[in-house]
Design a protein around this motif. Structure first.
Motif, short mmCIF file in Angstrom:
data_model
loop_
_atom_site.label_atom_id
_atom_site.label_comp_id
_atom_site.label_asym_id
_atom_site.label_seq_id
_atom_site.Cartn_x
_atom_site.Cartn_y
_atom_site.Cartn_z
N THR A 189 1.07 -7.49 4.52
CA THR A 189 1.78 -6.23 4.35
C THR A 189 2.21 -6.01 2.90
OG1 THR A 189 3.22 -4.74 5.61
CG2 THR A 189 4.25 -6.74 4.74
N SER A 191 -0.09 -6.74 0.52
CA SER A 191 -1.38 -6.66 -0.16
C SER A 191 -1.45 -5.39 -1.02
CB SER A 191 -2.49 -6.64 0.89
OG SER A 191 -3.75 -6.50 0.28
N SER A 192 -1.70 -5.55 -2.29
CA SER A 192 -1.69 -4.40 -3.21
C SER A 192 -2.34 -4.75 -4.53
CB SER A 192 -0.24 -3.94 -3.45
OG SER A 192 0.51 -5.01 -3.98
N TYR A 225 11.24 -15.74 9.85
CA TYR A 225 11.19 -14.28 9.69
C TYR A 225 9.85 -13.85 10.29
CZ TYR A 225 12.29 -9.80 7.45
OH TYR A 225 12.62 -8.49 7.21
N ASP A 226 9.86 -13.06 11.35
CA ASP A 226 8.61 -12.82 12.06
C ASP A 226 7.87 -11.58 11.55
OD1 ASP A 226 9.51 -10.52 13.37
OD2 ASP A 226 10.07 -11.58 15.20
N SER A 227 6.63 -11.48 11.95
CA SER A 227 5.80 -10.32 11.57
C SER A 227 4.73 -10.16 12.63
CB SER A 227 5.19 -10.55 10.18
OG SER A 227 4.06 -11.37 10.28
N SER A 228 3.83 -9.22 12.39
CA SER A 228 2.72 -9.04 13.31
C SER A 228 1.91 -10.32 13.44
CB SER A 228 1.80 -7.93 12.79
OG SER A 228 0.56 -7.99 13.43
N ARG A 236 -3.98 -0.91 12.69
CA ARG A 236 -3.23 -0.55 11.48
C ARG A 236 -2.93 -1.77 10.63
NH1 ARG A 236 0.14 3.77 14.99
NH2 ARG A 236 -1.26 5.54 14.64
N VAL A 241 -6.93 -0.65 7.40
CA VAL A 241 -6.21 0.29 6.53
C VAL A 241 -6.81 0.28 5.13
CG1 VAL A 241 -3.97 0.81 5.47
CG2 VAL A 241 -4.10 0.17 7.88
N ASP B 151 -1.29 8.48 8.57
CA ASP B 151 -2.22 8.31 9.68
C ASP B 151 -3.15 7.12 9.46
OD1 ASP B 151 -1.08 10.48 10.86
OD2 ASP B 151 -2.66 11.89 10.30
N ARG B 152 -3.47 6.85 8.21
CA ARG B 152 -4.36 5.72 7.93
C ARG B 152 -3.68 4.40 8.28
NH1 ARG B 152 -7.02 5.11 2.01
NH2 ARG B 152 -8.50 6.70 2.73
N GLY B 153 -2.36 4.39 8.31
CA GLY B 153 -1.68 3.16 8.70
C GLY B 153 -0.66 2.66 7.70
N TRP B 154 -0.37 3.49 6.70
CA TRP B 154 0.61 3.07 5.69
C TRP B 154 2.03 3.43 6.14
CZ3 TRP B 154 -0.96 -0.31 2.42
CH2 TRP B 154 -2.27 -0.28 1.92
N SER B 191 2.52 -0.59 -4.40
CA SER B 191 2.68 0.23 -3.20
C SER B 191 2.01 -0.46 -2.01
CB SER B 191 2.05 1.60 -3.45
OG SER B 191 2.12 2.39 -2.30
N SER B 192 2.76 -0.69 -0.95
CA SER B 192 2.23 -1.44 0.19
C SER B 192 3.14 -1.30 1.40
CB SER B 192 2.08 -2.92 -0.18
OG SER B 192 3.32 -3.45 -0.58
N GLY B 193 2.70 -1.85 2.53
CA GLY B 193 3.47 -1.79 3.77
C GLY B 193 2.62 -1.22 4.91
N LEU B 194 2.26 -2.07 5.87
CA LEU B 194 1.37 -1.67 6.96
C LEU B 194 2.16 -1.29 8.21
CD1 LEU B 194 -1.14 -4.65 6.54
CD2 LEU B 194 -1.55 -2.27 5.84
N ARG B 195 1.76 -0.20 8.86
CA ARG B 195 2.45 0.21 10.09
C ARG B 195 2.28 -0.80 11.21
NH1 ARG B 195 0.68 6.13 11.46
NH2 ARG B 195 1.83 5.65 13.36
N GLU B 196 1.26 -1.65 11.10
CA GLU B 196 1.09 -2.73 12.08
C GLU B 196 2.36 -3.57 12.23
OE1 GLU B 196 -0.68 -3.71 14.39
OE2 GLU B 196 -0.16 -5.82 14.59
N MET B 197 3.22 -3.57 11.23
CA MET B 197 4.43 -4.41 11.27
C MET B 197 5.54 -3.80 12.14
SD MET B 197 3.55 -6.99 9.62
CE MET B 197 1.86 -7.15 9.02
N THR B 200 8.41 -5.53 14.47
CA THR B 200 8.72 -6.89 13.99
C THR B 200 9.74 -6.79 12.85
OG1 THR B 200 7.17 -7.13 12.12
CG2 THR B 200 6.26 -7.38 14.35
N THR B 202 9.33 -7.52 9.96
CA THR B 202 8.69 -7.14 8.70
C THR B 202 8.71 -5.63 8.48
OG1 THR B 202 7.39 -9.16 8.78
CG2 THR B 202 6.59 -7.46 7.33
N PHE B 205 11.47 -5.16 6.21
CA PHE B 205 11.12 -5.74 4.91
C PHE B 205 10.58 -4.65 3.98
CE2 PHE B 205 7.78 -8.11 2.42
CZ PHE B 205 8.59 -9.02 1.78
N HIS B 206 9.92 -3.65 4.54
CA HIS B 206 9.26 -2.64 3.69
C HIS B 206 10.23 -1.86 2.81
CE1 HIS B 206 5.67 -2.69 6.74
NE2 HIS B 206 5.68 -3.75 5.96
#
Lengths: 449, 449
Positions: A189, A191-192, A225-228, A236, A241, B151-154, B191-197, B200, B202, B205-206
């Motif tokens: 999450t 990754s950039s 600290y948990d995550s996906s 996603r 993504v 929508d892409r997942g960010w 710039s980062s942060g996945l909606r998959e999180m 959780t 995380t 965390f974003h």
């Protein structure tokens, strides 16, 4: 392509279970070469203005100064040291390359590991194990999304390096499988890294920040600290993504059997890899011509189209810009037989005789020309024409740097920072790092006396 | 759409020049409401397990403990405090929302600003100015890429928040235009942060990391660490790499005239905004039914399709999962008239009477139903049917929380952490923050006595 739904967890399981005994000897040897090359680059880049400014920016926020800024007297907390050492290892564009993805694998992984190894006892064997596992993770994730991911504009060393660093540091922290899965998620999450930053100080920030962020991910996961648990493969998640290609077989297929970490390569010249054939060929030509190099009327190159696309700058003004000029690179190779960091200083780029020579260099591109090849034709003032074909440049996969050549590269660049005697001693210690009972001694051995 | 090639620089120029005098009074007032709401959320979330674990993970790396972890006794360096406060302000899903983009604007920006304000003297007016500028930057960049980017997942709060935080902290550091351009670049490349999180730890965390990374970008730029000057608009810059929509008019059009920062909204309930109409309507229905609420046989909801897509969990097991269950949310609203953090605890989600009620809730979706609306039909055991229509839920753009409602929200959640008396005193100080000569006193006033 596998439509797996447990990629992240399966990868975490492998990371947690992979011991040094499970790694073939050839891969271990390449791991040692990777480490030696990385350490030379980190020391070689240590006094660069980019590192000075990064230090000025972050020093006020450093915690316990447990860890060495390699090649310098400053010390920082482990996370900030990882950042700085990742920056310095990349700043000369002289680091290692996984040629299938153009990832520079050691920067994110080794920078994190050695900094952490100054916080807690780590043996050479632990470090080697974690280094190879981290690089394997990073390159395999890279393979799964390359080339689309890179073509979209992501600096793949940063985007995948953060997961490699998390895996590697996670090994040192002895994360369990659940925590390792989370560490990969917290890394994914973050990754950039945009390719738009190429040509600026922020390019080197990417491997440094990947090292720091990956290490942070591992420390957070250690604190539960948990995550996906599907950070890589979820709809996603990272791969969907950040890429239109997702080939999870590249991550899990033959894991522990075929080693990407064994395919690492090392640059002989301190610039983008696409100019390497030109520099290699021009140095050879210069050696053949001897004093006649002064009588060159013009030089015609035929290269792969990427060369002009990435390094077509005709009139560079700074050393950094010089790395993006095939014209300057040819000139310094011809007149000074130099492609090392001294070829890409402000002095070199503004030297009148090099400016004169670079203006004599003409480039034509041919999509049929291999990326590691070049054709060079030098026309002298008396009308003679001398040609040189390079099929595969030195440093390419087919023509890897020998250990002796790595030695020369290491000492040449490190000597500029810590002097030749200390550089030679450090080199010797570096080759033997896997036998150290405490690898932190190596970090401290980089500090200028 | 404008095909501008100087978006980043034009934005930096505006940021550097925008003083509080240039900001309309209504926008300033909304800025104060934004700050009050954010502070309440940060204190309210302070003792959450997510914050405990983040602290355990990062504390060993903290530098000079200049800055308060809001609502707690721990102190960290300003960058780590920004991270922790961004996490706690988001962890209850109770923070502010820019409805056009679903950005939660204050988390990244205010968390960075108050932490930095404990490192250097900052007046209330400076803070308000920087807060509004940062939020404006973040929301305008969000508008330029929304909805494709999301929508892409960010997770757009993270991806744009980092630039808002860089702009805001850059104001406090008095960056010049060149440095501000670089700060935006160093932020954009992080710039980062996945909606998959989502779902959780995380997720929180974003905004925290966006605060920390944006502040870091500003400090690096202050040290003249350079980056791209076209980080937002370049072919391999933020907007092109992370979205298929790029509308730069949304960034530069009417800048300083139309204020996105004036459009901020505040959640009345501590969960995803899509369930708010249901909670609002069910609380109203419960008040009408009185004791008859015990006689409900079944409840039929008609909602926008997003409700089931995002919050369709039928059998949540934890408080966090409860936030993603429209069924649990309806049950707690009906039986306890509660949508605040106490409605989303492990206790609430596992209470037998709430489990029984949530199983009586049926949801049908209708794409013609407005996102802020709901239709509710309760059938009682004696056959009576009572209906409730919510056209626009409380907290929506059309029905904003009043200052009194913000007060109640603030005290309700902060009292759980610092007690009611201290919460009420803090609230009073928070409303007057713009008149403080040194806003750091406000941070220290959140520490439990």
């Amino acid at each position: 392509m596998t439509q797996r739904t447990d990629v992240t967890r399966a990868l975490a399981e492998w990371i947690v279970g992979c011991d040094l005994n499970d790694i073939p000897e050839a891969t271990q040897k390449e791991g040692v070469r990777t480490f030696v090359n990385w350490l030379g680059c980190a020391v070689g880049g240590a006094m660069h203005e980019t590192v000075d400014r990064a230090l000025a920016g972050v020093s006020p926020f450093s915690g316990d100064p447990t860890s060495t800024v390699l090649g310098r007297s400053e010390r920082l907390d482990a996370l900030h040291a990882a950042l700085l050492n990742g920056i310095s290892s990349h700043v000369l564009d002289y680091d290692d390359t996984h040629l299938k993805t153009i990832i520079h694998p050691a920067g994110p992984v080794a920078s994190a590991l050695l900094a952490v190894a100054e916080r807690q006892p780590v043996t050479g064997k632990q470090l080697l194990n974690a280094l190879i596992v981290g690089i394997e993770v990073e390159c395999r994730i890279g393979n799964a999304v390359y080339p689309h991911h890179y073509d979209r504009g992501w600096h793949i060393t940063g985007t995948t390096g953060v997961m490699g660093a998390a895996a590697a540091v996670g090994r040192l922290l002895e994360l369990n499988e659940q925590q390792m899965t989370w560490a990969l998620g917290i890394a994914a999450t973050q990754s950039s890294g945009l390719r738009e930053m190429f040509g600026t100080m922020t390019k080197s920030f990417h491997p440094g920040r990947a090292a720091q962020n990956g290490a942070l991910a591992a420390y957070l996961a250690k604190a539960d600290y948990d995550s996906s648990e599907k950070a890589i493969e979820a709809p996603r998640g990272f791969a969907n993504v950040m890429s239109e290609k997702q080939d999870y077989d590249e991550i899990l297929g033959g894991l522990g059997e075929n080693w990407e970490a064994a395919l690492n390569s090392y640059k002989p010249f301190a610039c983008g890899i696409v100019i390497h054939p030109t520099i290699d060929g021009c140095i050879q030509l210069s050696e053949e011509l001897g004093d006649d190099v002064q009588n060159i009327e013009r030089v015609d190159l035929v290269t792969h189209p990427l060369v002009l696309e990435l390094t077509g700058k005709p009139e560079p003004k700074t050393g950094l810009e010089g790395k993006f000029s095939v014209f300057h690179s040819a000139a310094t190779a011809l007149l000074r037989r130099d492609g090392t960091p001294t070829a890409f200083t402000d002095e070199a780029v503004n030297a009148p005789e090099l400016i004169d020579m670079r203006r004599r260099v003409k480039v034509e591109t041919d999509p049929n020309c291999h990326e590691a090849a070049v054709s060079i034709k030098a026309t002298l003032r008396d009308g003679r024409v001398i040609s040189k074909q390079v099929e595969r440049a030195i440093g390419s996969f087919e023509k890897p740097l020998t250990n002796d050549q790595l030695d020369t590269k290491f000492v040449d660049q490190a000597a500029l920072v810590i002097g030749k005697a200390q550089a030679e001693e450090l080199l010797k210690e570096a080759w033997g790092f896997a036998d150290l009972t405490d690898v932190s001694t190596l970090a401290r051995a980089t500090v200028p006396r």
